[in-house]
Every structure is written in structure tokens, then in C-alpha cells.
Design a protein around this motif. Structure first.
Motif, PDB file in Angstrom:
ATOM      1  N   TYR A 164       0.840  -1.186   0.000  1.00  0.00           N
ATOM      2  CA  TYR A 164       0.000   0.000   0.000  1.00  0.00           C
ATOM      3  C   TYR A 164       0.884   1.247   0.000  1.00  0.00           C
ATOM      4  O   TYR A 164       1.952   1.264   0.606  1.00  0.00           O
ATOM      5  N   ASP A 165       0.395   2.272  -0.675  1.00  0.00           N
ATOM      6  CA  ASP A 165       1.226   3.443  -0.940  1.00  0.00           C
ATOM      7  C   ASP A 165       1.002   4.606   0.021  1.00  0.00           C
ATOM      8  O   ASP A 165       1.911   5.398   0.259  1.00  0.00           O
ATOM      9  N   TYR A 166      -0.188   4.749   0.527  1.00  0.00           N
ATOM     10  CA  TYR A 166      -0.508   5.877   1.388  1.00  0.00           C
ATOM     11  C   TYR A 166      -1.187   5.371   2.660  1.00  0.00           C
ATOM     12  O   TYR A 166      -1.975   4.419   2.631  1.00  0.00           O
ATOM     13  N   TRP A 167      -0.894   6.076   3.751  1.00  0.00           N
ATOM     14  CA  TRP A 167      -1.410   5.681   5.060  1.00  0.00           C
ATOM     15  C   TRP A 167      -1.943   6.881   5.825  1.00  0.00           C
ATOM     16  O   TRP A 167      -1.421   7.998   5.712  1.00  0.00           O
ATOM     17  N   GLY A 168      -2.969   6.612   6.622  1.00  0.00           N
ATOM     18  CA  GLY A 168      -3.446   7.632   7.536  1.00  0.00           C
ATOM     19  C   GLY A 168      -2.664   7.592   8.835  1.00  0.00           C
ATOM     20  O   GLY A 168      -1.747   6.782   9.002  1.00  0.00           O
TER      21      GLY A 168
END
Length: 126
Positions: free
Chosen positions: A113-117
Motif C-alpha cells: 500500500y502506498d498511502y497511510w493515515g
């Protein structure tokens, strides 16, 4: 670039419910596959659920099958995790993640996965 912001965490008694929300920025949200992960103290991050772009295909970890439901609203740039019948072992920080290069197979590994919160804390008391 995508920014993800989770909300909806909190303290709940065992057997209770929570609904997590993840708001995404950007105009290409509908093209991303989305996942929910969690990390408990002293444990590795693990996938909870994931959903492909069209919401037609989902994945659930065995530990949450039948209790959690992932959904998405592409018009609102949002993904949700409805958590029912919560157990103390569900206590963790929950993270929303975006995969900008999805395939037809749901990805279950965090590094894909490329983006995280930033995460939201869920605490379930016994």
C-alpha cells in the motif's frame, strides 16, 4: 498524492460496535484499492479488511469475518469499517491505507500500500 484521515475510534465495551471512517483527498480515489490495518501494542501490523475499486471484491481477516464490514463511497472519497460484536482482542490502532496500483487480487500486505493515515485508537474493554 493522497492524504487519508481516519476517525471514529474510541472506547467501547465488549460486544459493542464502532464505525471507522477514512476520508481521502484527491480526485482519483475511485481508482484506488483501500485497506484497513491494525496494530496492537507489541504486535506486528496486520490487515483487517480490504476492498477493490468497485467494491465488488472484499477481503477479511479470519479474526474479523462475520463481525466487520468494509465499504466505500467513491462519491464521498471515503471508506468505512463497521465493527460489530467487538472483542478485547480487537484493541489496536487502526489505519486506513490506499493502494494506487490495484490489481484484480486484493492485496493483504502492508508494504504493498502506498498511502497511510495517522491511525485511530480502538479500545475494547472486557
Amino acid at each position: 498524492q493522497v492524504q487519508l484521515v481516519e476517525s471514529g475510534g474510541g472506547l467501547v465495551q465488549a460486544g459493542g460496535s464502532l464505525r471507522l471512517s477514512c476520508a481521502a483527498s484527491g480526485r482519483t480515489f475511485s481508482s484506488y484499492a483501500m485497506g484497513w490495518f491494525r496494530q496492537a501494542p507489541g504486535k506486528e501490523r496486520e490487515i483487517v479488511a480490504a476492498i477493490l475499486r468497485s467494491a465488488g471484491r472484499t477481503y477479511y481477516a479470519d479474526a474479523v469475518k462475520g463481525r466487520f464490514t468494509i465499504s466505500r463511497d467513491n462519491a464521498k472519497n471515503a471508506v468505512y469499517l463497521q465493527m460489530n460484536n467487538l472483542k478485547p482482542e480487537d484493541t489496536a490502532v487502526y489505519y486506513c491505507a490506499a493502494d494506487q496500483n490495484p490489481t484484480t487480487v486484493v492485496k493483504t500486505s502492508g508494504p504493498l500500500y502506498d498511502y497511510w493515515g495517522q491511525g485511530t485508537q480502538v479500545t475494547v474493554s472486557s
